[in-house]
Motif scaffolding. Sequence first.
Motif, PDB file in Angstrom:
ATOM      1  N   SER A 199       0.790  -1.241   0.000  1.00  0.00           N
ATOM      2  CA  SER A 199       0.000   0.000   0.000  1.00  0.00           C
ATOM      3  C   SER A 199       0.818   1.284   0.000  1.00  0.00           C
ATOM      4  CB  SER A 199      -0.923   0.011   1.231  1.00  0.00           C
ATOM      5  OG  SER A 199      -0.164  -0.081   2.415  1.00  0.00           O
ATOM      6  N   ASN A 200       2.133   1.185  -0.104  1.00  0.00           N
ATOM      7  CA  ASN A 200       2.975   2.388  -0.084  1.00  0.00           C
ATOM      8  C   ASN A 200       3.191   2.931  -1.484  1.00  0.00           C
ATOM      9  OD1 ASN A 200       3.896   2.657   2.835  1.00  0.00           O
ATOM     10  ND2 ASN A 200       4.346   0.514   2.399  1.00  0.00           N
ATOM     11  N   LEU A 201       2.859   4.203  -1.658  1.00  0.00           N
ATOM     12  CA  LEU A 201       2.984   4.845  -2.959  1.00  0.00           C
ATOM     13  C   LEU A 201       4.438   5.207  -3.225  1.00  0.00           C
ATOM     14  CD1 LEU A 201       0.534   5.463  -4.779  1.00  0.00           C
ATOM     15  CD2 LEU A 201       0.640   7.815  -3.979  1.00  0.00           C
ATOM     16  N   GLU A 202       4.964   4.792  -4.373  1.00  0.00           N
ATOM     17  CA  GLU A 202       6.312   5.177  -4.769  1.00  0.00           C
ATOM     18  C   GLU A 202       6.359   6.690  -4.961  1.00  0.00           C
ATOM     19  OE1 GLU A 202       8.988   3.607  -4.719  1.00  0.00           O
ATOM     20  OE2 GLU A 202      10.356   4.177  -6.332  1.00  0.00           O
ATOM     21  N   THR A 203       7.517   7.275  -4.684  1.00  0.00           N
ATOM     22  CA  THR A 203       7.689   8.717  -4.825  1.00  0.00           C
ATOM     23  C   THR A 203       7.301   9.189  -6.222  1.00  0.00           C
ATOM     24  OG1 THR A 203       9.511   8.659  -3.244  1.00  0.00           O
ATOM     25  CG2 THR A 203       9.343  10.600  -4.657  1.00  0.00           C
ATOM     26  N   GLY A 204       6.479  10.231  -6.253  1.00  0.00           N
ATOM     27  CA  GLY A 204       6.105  10.827  -7.531  1.00  0.00           C
ATOM     28  C   GLY A 204       4.873  10.218  -8.177  1.00  0.00           C
ATOM     29  N   VAL A 205       4.347   9.144  -7.597  1.00  0.00           N
ATOM     30  CA  VAL A 205       3.161   8.491  -8.174  1.00  0.00           C
ATOM     31  C   VAL A 205       1.907   9.211  -7.667  1.00  0.00           C
ATOM     32  CG1 VAL A 205       1.830   6.347  -8.248  1.00  0.00           C
ATOM     33  CG2 VAL A 205       4.332   6.283  -8.403  1.00  0.00           C
ATOM     34  N   PRO A 206       0.988   9.541  -8.577  1.00  0.00           N
ATOM     35  CA  PRO A 206      -0.216  10.274  -8.162  1.00  0.00           C
ATOM     36  C   PRO A 206      -1.049   9.515  -7.140  1.00  0.00           C
ATOM     37  CG  PRO A 206       0.024  10.303 -10.555  1.00  0.00           C
ATOM     38  CD  PRO A 206       1.041   9.338 -10.042  1.00  0.00           C
ATOM     39  N   SER A 207      -1.728  10.258  -6.296  1.00  0.00           N
ATOM     40  CA  SER A 207      -2.490   9.664  -5.188  1.00  0.00           C
ATOM     41  C   SER A 207      -3.770   8.971  -5.646  1.00  0.00           C
ATOM     42  CB  SER A 207      -2.823  10.739  -4.154  1.00  0.00           C
ATOM     43  OG  SER A 207      -3.576  11.764  -4.754  1.00  0.00           O
ATOM     44  N   ARG A 208      -4.124   9.059  -6.917  1.00  0.00           N
ATOM     45  CA  ARG A 208      -5.301   8.324  -7.394  1.00  0.00           C
ATOM     46  C   ARG A 208      -5.030   6.816  -7.445  1.00  0.00           C
ATOM     47  NH1 ARG A 208      -3.340  10.918 -11.934  1.00  0.00           N
ATOM     48  NH2 ARG A 208      -2.711   9.567 -13.688  1.00  0.00           N
ATOM     49  N   PHE A 209      -3.749   6.437  -7.368  1.00  0.00           N
ATOM     50  CA  PHE A 209      -3.378   5.025  -7.309  1.00  0.00           C
ATOM     51  C   PHE A 209      -3.300   4.594  -5.845  1.00  0.00           C
ATOM     52  CE2 PHE A 209      -2.369   4.381 -11.714  1.00  0.00           C
ATOM     53  CZ  PHE A 209      -1.897   5.599 -12.172  1.00  0.00           C
ATOM     54  N   SER A 210      -3.847   3.416  -5.542  1.00  0.00           N
ATOM     55  CA  SER A 210      -3.751   2.915  -4.172  1.00  0.00           C
ATOM     56  C   SER A 210      -3.734   1.396  -4.164  1.00  0.00           C
ATOM     57  CB  SER A 210      -4.908   3.436  -3.305  1.00  0.00           C
ATOM     58  OG  SER A 210      -6.134   2.939  -3.798  1.00  0.00           O
ATOM     59  N   GLY A 211      -3.199   0.847  -3.098  1.00  0.00           N
ATOM     60  CA  GLY A 211      -3.147  -0.597  -2.944  1.00  0.00           C
ATOM     61  C   GLY A 211      -3.620  -0.987  -1.567  1.00  0.00           C
ATOM     62  N   GLY A 212      -4.132  -2.213  -1.447  1.00  0.00           N
ATOM     63  CA  GLY A 212      -4.622  -2.669  -0.163  1.00  0.00           C
ATOM     64  C   GLY A 212      -4.747  -4.175  -0.130  1.00  0.00           C
ATOM     65  N   LYS A 213      -5.369  -4.632   0.946  1.00  0.00           N
ATOM     66  CA  LYS A 213      -5.548  -6.070   1.135  1.00  0.00           C
ATOM     67  C   LYS A 213      -6.938  -6.299   1.706  1.00  0.00           C
ATOM     68  CE  LYS A 213      -3.248 -10.100   3.134  1.00  0.00           C
ATOM     69  NZ  LYS A 213      -2.164 -10.560   4.024  1.00  0.00           N
ATOM     70  N   SER A 214      -7.600  -7.299   1.149  1.00  0.00           N
ATOM     71  CA  SER A 214      -8.934  -7.659   1.633  1.00  0.00           C
ATOM     72  C   SER A 214      -8.960  -9.173   1.814  1.00  0.00           C
ATOM     73  CB  SER A 214      -9.991  -7.205   0.616  1.00  0.00           C
ATOM     74  OG  SER A 214     -11.270  -7.601   1.012  1.00  0.00           O
ATOM     75  N   GLY A 215      -8.889  -9.614   3.042  1.00  0.00           N
ATOM     76  CA  GLY A 215      -8.774 -11.045   3.293  1.00  0.00           C
ATOM     77  C   GLY A 215      -7.461 -11.547   2.735  1.00  0.00           C
ATOM     78  N   THR A 216      -7.533 -12.519   1.830  1.00  0.00           N
ATOM     79  CA  THR A 216      -6.311 -13.048   1.217  1.00  0.00           C
ATOM     80  C   THR A 216      -6.033 -12.424  -0.141  1.00  0.00           C
ATOM     81  OG1 THR A 216      -7.556 -14.860   0.229  1.00  0.00           O
ATOM     82  CG2 THR A 216      -6.540 -15.273   2.385  1.00  0.00           C
ATOM     83  N   ASP A 217      -6.872 -11.494  -0.560  1.00  0.00           N
ATOM     84  CA  ASP A 217      -6.708 -10.837  -1.857  1.00  0.00           C
ATOM     85  C   ASP A 217      -5.991  -9.502  -1.690  1.00  0.00           C
ATOM     86  OD1 ASP A 217      -9.892 -11.736  -3.449  1.00  0.00           O
ATOM     87  OD2 ASP A 217      -8.075 -12.897  -3.013  1.00  0.00           O
TER      88      ASP A 217
END
Lengths: 107, 121
Positions: A52-70
Amino acid sequence: DIQMTQSPSSLSASVGDRVTITCQASHDINNYLNWWQQKPGKAPKLLIYDVSNLETGVPSRFSGGKSGTDFTFTINSLQPEDFATYYCQQYNSLPISFGQGTRLEIK
Amino acid sequence: EVQLVQSGAEVKKPGASLKIACKTSGYRFSNFWIGWVRQKPGKGLEWIGMVHPGDSTTRISPSFLDHVSVSADTSTNTTYLQWRSLNVSDTGNYYCVRHLLRGVVTTDSFWGQGTMVTVSS
């Protein structure tokens, strides 16, 4: 070896839409997961690391997460430059492995 | 500025040998693992393996073991991917990529531009 199952393999969406891609690991990967963007003829670009950590310079409209095992990757408010192929990747154990990719196309 | 610059495209016949190169600059070469990723035409990314230039330790994916070798030359800050005998199935674009010690190890954001290898009779 750890297998990464990514879905969907392709996706059609419009500018302004919200899209989500999912990745599932065959074994526990301890949240060691990257998301990459690749455009035709170019090397992949790192967008998100450690789930879920955004690489430097990547716009905030991108996001990552986890839901259960997915593991999930979301783009909010798609922009024209976001149409590309996206890959998940685990780095919990060798060999490093990638998902099969999701091709995001303009509807 | 970190840069990885790869050697040019290659066209080879099956059974030929090949060595492609990746020259790096902008960081201390011997401090980072550096490795290779394959992309067959129209397909996804496959991690091949990596080398640590500091002590020449290598780690190769089982899918590529016994078919490729990876090496590094600290005098020229260059990493190599080598085949003794190419197959048609080796056709693809090969990227070199710096690695980071995150998790067991991961591919960094610094990639070469890719070297297209075409194997055809």
